[in-house]
Write an enzyme that holds these catalytic residues in place. Structure first.
Site, PDB file in Angstrom:
ATOM      1  N   GLU A  71     -12.680  -3.732  11.467  1.00 24.80           N
ATOM      2  CA  GLU A  71     -12.927  -2.721  10.279  1.00 24.80           C
ATOM      3  C   GLU A  71     -13.737  -3.301   9.558  1.00 24.80           C
ATOM      4  O   GLU A  71     -13.796  -4.646   9.106  1.00 24.80           O
ATOM      5  CB  GLU A  71     -11.656  -2.113   9.609  1.00 24.80           C
ATOM      6  CG  GLU A  71     -10.868  -3.327   8.898  1.00 24.80           C
ATOM      7  CD  GLU A  71      -9.691  -2.847   8.599  1.00 24.80           C
ATOM      8  OE1 GLU A  71      -9.238  -3.442   7.221  1.00 24.80           O
ATOM      9  OE2 GLU A  71      -8.969  -1.917   8.803  1.00 24.80           O
ATOM     10  N   CYS A 116       0.770  -1.153   0.043  1.00 19.91           N
ATOM     11  CA  CYS A 116      -0.145  -0.024  -0.181  1.00 19.91           C
ATOM     12  C   CYS A 116       0.624   1.332  -0.260  1.00 19.91           C
ATOM     13  O   CYS A 116       1.772   1.341   0.701  1.00 19.91           O
ATOM     14  CB  CYS A 116      -0.999  -0.007   1.150  1.00 19.91           C
ATOM     15  SG  CYS A 116      -2.062  -1.547   1.074  1.00 19.91           S
ATOM     16  N   SER A 122     -11.466   0.795   7.562  1.00 21.92           N
ATOM     17  CA  SER A 122      -9.791   0.900   7.014  1.00 21.92           C
ATOM     18  C   SER A 122      -9.750   2.350   6.808  1.00 21.92           C
ATOM     19  O   SER A 122     -10.462   2.761   6.426  1.00 21.92           O
ATOM     20  CB  SER A 122      -9.589   0.141   5.890  1.00 21.92           C
ATOM     21  OG  SER A 122      -8.620   0.484   5.166  1.00 21.92           O
TER      22      SER A 122
END
Length: 462
Positions: A338, A67, A365
């Site tokens: 989440e 990410c 998230s």
């Protein structure tokens, strides 16, 4: 031992050289969003899971599958620096940066210096002014909503009270400047090339407490002046030039971090909504929410777990105009996981993403986008109003007015007094669910966790 926050591995990742660079914050997130198309067409989860497994296995070989966006991990790195607990200019350094090792060594040296100094523990450095600085930076970067858990919990350990109301107050009128994913255009790698946290602070300087102490042994104001004198910004600009050459683009610092007088938005990035549905508050990142959902009245569709809700979304049991509830997922209910899969399945759908809302006492998230409202408090397991919502209730959302209310029953509008009376009757009929965790640390947490709007820390003395 000291107030230093150092994580040489905690840098932002860059696209892998062994794969074609696709300017996307996270391939896994993208694949999950695409997965909603598989779900919608009922083709099953096998191709999705296979693709995810392939990407996960490639992660150890290529940073291209990792990410690079302002999610929770990136946000908390930025918060550490904004609080004065990390070296100036160290947050979100790219994993391949030659500066990374130098910063790691200096962090070690400074940790030793701090250990030898008096009155330089974290509790000596961090004050309410430090937290206000961090929250203003959070507003400027459109940081993760999970900060509304972490920052109040950290503050609690220092004996300082920070709540969702503190965030809402400081975000109102704050300038949102950072054009980085998931809310913006660029990968997180370029944040450092644009000057990182110091560059953000320079833009919002007139609103910051520049006299707060930091781990350097100097004030924030002194740190910012030193960075301008020691070539920090020149080095960052060089890395930005290299980035432009590498990907044949022409990104400027101002494309990444907007000037204060040319913001992306002027009302921060999150809002705390309140009303008879969330007396203590609920959180929405409005910078990632479609404008169509800033003001809406929707039909309630309550589910008592994410699994049940996700199944309904997959099998088209959720329609335009619905307010989808996932409850009993708060700190005491299930540890507050989440609601990533359901939120992505909804926000990725071109119709549902602009016509329904997802409301939960769980969280989301840092990558989540769309009309998602979390941390709804009090949570369902404590008998909060979210536990009393029934199918067909009318739910009012008004982001600008900070409202979240039940305004009708069975599709019919009612007065606030009528709604209060109905909720009172429902409460008499409501029965607490059996505790999910019956032993160990998780049971202790489920018994003692504070409200999400206070940080969900362990509340021993009530």
């Amino acid at each position: 031992m000291s107030g230093m926050n150092v994580n040489p591995r905690g840098s932002s990742t860059t696209p892998g050289d062994d794969a074609t660079y696709v300017p996307d914050p996270c391939l896994i997130v993208t694949m999950l969003r695409e997965a909603s198309n598989f779900m919608a067409s009922r083709r099953g989860l096998l191709p999705i899971l296979s693709s995810l497994a392939r990407c996960a296995s490639l992660g150890s070989l290529s940073p291209g599958c990792k990410c690079s966006f302002i999610g929770t991990a990136s946000t908390l790195q930025i918060m550490a620096e904004a609080l004065g607990l990390a070296l100036p200019g160290s947050a979100l350094m790219p994993a391949t940066s030659p500066d990374l090792l130098d910063y790691a060594r200096e962090a070690g040296r400074q940790s030793v210096r701090l250990a030898k100094m008096k009155n330089m523990k974290p509790s000596d450095i961090v004050t309410m002014d430090s937290f206000e600085n961090a929250i203003l930076v959070h507003a400027a970067i459109s940081g993760s909503t999970n900060c509304l858990l972490h920052i109040p919990a950290i503050a609690h350990e220092f004996g300082i009270e920070i709540t969702g109301d503190t965030f809402d107050r400081l975000h109102r009128g704050a300038h949102y400047l950072l054009d980085v994913r998931p809310a913006g255009r660029w990968p997180a790698e370029v944040f450092y090339y644009a000057g990182g946290v110091p560059a953000i602070m320079e833009e919002i300087k007139e609103h910051l407490h520049l006299d707060v102490m930091t781990v350097t042994g100097k004030t924030l104001g002194e740190n910012l002046e030193e960075l301008k004198a020691n070539g920090f910004y020149e080095r960052c600009n060089k890395w930005l030039d290299d980035f432009n050459k590498r990907y044949n683009v022409k990104v400027t610092k101002e494309d990444i971090i907007r000037p204060y007088d040319k913001p992306i938005g002027e009302n921060g990035s999150i809002a705390v909504l309140k009303g008879n549905l969330a007396p203590e508050g609920a959180v929405i990142k409005h910078t990632a929410c479609p404008k169509e959902m800033f003001k809406a009245v929707l039909n309630a569709r309550p589910f008592d777990s994410e699994e049940a809700c996700l199944d309904a979304v997959i099998h088209h049991k959720v329609q335009k105009g619905d307010a989808v509830f996932i409850r009993y997922e708060g700190p005491k209910g299930s540890g507050m996981p989440e609601m990533f899969y359901t939120s992505e399945a909804i926000s990725s759908d071109k119709e549902l993403g602009k016509s329904i809302a997802l409301i939960t006492d769980g969280r989301f998230s840092g990558a989540s986008t769309g009309p998602v409202i979390g941390h709804c408090s009090p949570e369902a397991v404590d008998g909060g109003p979210i536990a009393l919502v029934e199918e067909g209730d009318l739910i009012e959302i008004d982001v600008e007015e900070r409202k979240l209310n039940i305004v009708g029953v069975a599709g019919k509008r009612m007065t606030p007094e009528e709604i209060d009376k109905i909720l009172m009757e429902r409460r008499k009929q409501w029965k607490p669910k059996e505790r999910k965790y019956k032993k160990g640390v998780l049971r202790l947490f489920s018994e003692l966790a504070a409200s999400p709007m206070k940080g969900a820390y362990l509340e021993y003395d009530k």
